[in-house]
Design an enzyme around this catalytic site. Sequence first.
Site, PDB file in Angstrom:
ATOM      1  N   HIS A   1       0.869  -1.175   0.000  1.00 36.20           N
ATOM      2  CA  HIS A   1       0.000   0.000   0.000  1.00 36.20           C
ATOM      3  C   HIS A   1       0.907   1.226   0.000  1.00 36.20           C
ATOM      4  O   HIS A   1       0.865   2.003  -0.944  1.00 36.20           O
ATOM      5  CB  HIS A   1      -0.944  -0.038   1.212  1.00 36.20           C
ATOM      6  CG  HIS A   1      -1.962   1.056   1.248  1.00 36.20           C
ATOM      7  ND1 HIS A   1      -2.999   1.079   2.134  1.00 36.20           N
ATOM      8  CD2 HIS A   1      -2.086   2.171   0.501  1.00 36.20           C
ATOM      9  CE1 HIS A   1      -3.745   2.159   1.930  1.00 36.20           C
ATOM     10  NE2 HIS A   1      -3.197   2.837   0.941  1.00 36.20           N
TER      11      HIS A   1
ATOM     12  N   GLU B   1       0.359   7.809  -3.560  1.00 40.67           N
ATOM     13  CA  GLU B   1       1.154   7.474  -2.376  1.00 40.67           C
ATOM     14  C   GLU B   1       2.351   8.414  -2.227  1.00 40.67           C
ATOM     15  O   GLU B   1       2.655   8.885  -1.137  1.00 40.67           O
ATOM     16  CB  GLU B   1       1.624   6.011  -2.455  1.00 40.67           C
ATOM     17  CG  GLU B   1       0.507   5.011  -2.220  1.00 40.67           C
ATOM     18  CD  GLU B   1      -0.138   5.169  -0.841  1.00 40.67           C
ATOM     19  OE1 GLU B   1       0.602   5.263   0.147  1.00 40.67           O
ATOM     20  OE2 GLU B   1      -1.379   5.208  -0.767  1.00 40.67           O
TER      21      GLU B   1
ATOM     22  N   HIS C   1       2.144  11.111   0.880  1.00 37.52           N
ATOM     23  CA  HIS C   1       2.940  10.681   2.036  1.00 37.52           C
ATOM     24  C   HIS C   1       4.435  10.993   1.940  1.00 37.52           C
ATOM     25  O   HIS C   1       5.014  11.507   2.895  1.00 37.52           O
ATOM     26  CB  HIS C   1       2.745   9.183   2.272  1.00 37.52           C
ATOM     27  CG  HIS C   1       1.315   8.803   2.516  1.00 37.52           C
ATOM     28  ND1 HIS C   1       0.645   9.140   3.665  1.00 37.52           N
ATOM     29  CD2 HIS C   1       0.417   8.138   1.747  1.00 37.52           C
ATOM     30  CE1 HIS C   1      -0.609   8.688   3.611  1.00 37.52           C
ATOM     31  NE2 HIS C   1      -0.767   8.073   2.449  1.00 37.52           N
TER      32      HIS C   1
END
Length: 275
Positions: free
Chosen positions: A90, A168, A172
Amino acid sequence: MRRYSGLYLALSGWTVVSALANCAVSPTHPNLSACALEPLTFSCENTTAIKNTCCTPTPGGLVLQTQFWSTFTGREDAGQKLPKGSWTIHGLWPDNCDGSFEQYCDPSRQYDPAPSPQAFPNGTEIPAYRGPGIDTFIEKFKRYDLLDYMNKYWIAQSMDNAIFWAHEYSKHATCTSTFDIQCYGDSYEDKMEVVDFFHTATRVFQQYPTFDILAANGIMPSNKTGYPLHSIQNALRTQTGATPYLGCLNRTILTEVWYFSHVLGTVSSFSVRMS
Ligand SMILES: *[C@@H]1O[C@H](CO)[C@@H](O)[C@H](O)[C@H]1NC(C)=O
Ligand SMILES: *[C@@H]1O[C@H](CO)[C@@H](O)[C@H](O)[C@H]1NC(C)=O
Ligand SMILES: *[C@@H]1O[C@H](CO)[C@@H](O)[C@H](O)[C@H]1NC(C)=O
Ligand SMILES: *[C@@H]1O[C@H](CO)[C@@H](O)[C@H](O)[C@H]1NC(C)=O
Ligand SMILES: *[C@@H]1O[C@H](CO)[C@@H](O)[C@H](O)[C@H]1NC(C)=O
């Protein structure tokens, strides 16, 4: 494998690497020379202020390697399939030491075509990205090995893998201080930190072989046989040193695992203490 020999050379001497004119794989790691002067500390465990944010991730010092389990991608027709016998990536997230987190920290490195959320709590919109796919940044560094690995183990649900990767990264990695552009020093090349993040995330994922750990404890995917929560937790704890977060669908179908750690040094180096 070639990329490991490249990494070894790089760590044992910068001059050796810069002398290799025909080096096929570009090194994309940060310049750590200034970190030798910083106090040695695990992230979230520092007893004095962290001065050089390139050397220890801050404020996002609680690093999560998050994984998915699923049985379909919704894009099988396009060849986007799940790997056999493995969970998938993930992401690699920098939570603050109190469990809260920041997101979309650098508008100049916003590559997500469909930001989620679409705005910050103060109402400021996070604009959708319209440029070239983030996979082209990896191609620029000729890291086809990395792309192949990501297309096998970093799989999106009902969307293009590269869009998920961009999400992602932008949400992040831009909040992980040790991936900041300034950390790559004078030899920085455009998008180097993007490749370093993806390379790091895949390496960290390989440290947590969830499928293998569970299988070695007799815990196999099944639509019929259930397993007590504590036996899954025990299996993972005895192999990683801490109990990860487990996420379920309908409270019974295991679909996510999140491994939390404190890191010694940069996230790229990923030397950890589980927490
Ligand atoms: C750890 O470093 C951060 C960032 O410099 C700082 O905000 C925090 O107060 C430090 N923690 C301690 C206990 O000094
Ligand atoms: C809204 O929040 C974002 C993220 O914290 C910040 O970058 C931005 O400057 C803020 N905008 C305003 C108008 O305060
Ligand atoms: C790393 O940074 C130092 C200065 O902090 C510099 O002397 C050195 O040449 C840099 N190394 C590379 C490979 O850029
Ligand atoms: C469980 O059921 C799903 C949905 O019907 C199916 O796709 C999957 O292959 C089954 N898994 C196993 C291990 O039988
Ligand atoms: C989860 O529960 C809902 C409501 O009971 C049901 O409609 C749905 O099919 C379940 N999902 C799975 C994957 O079993």
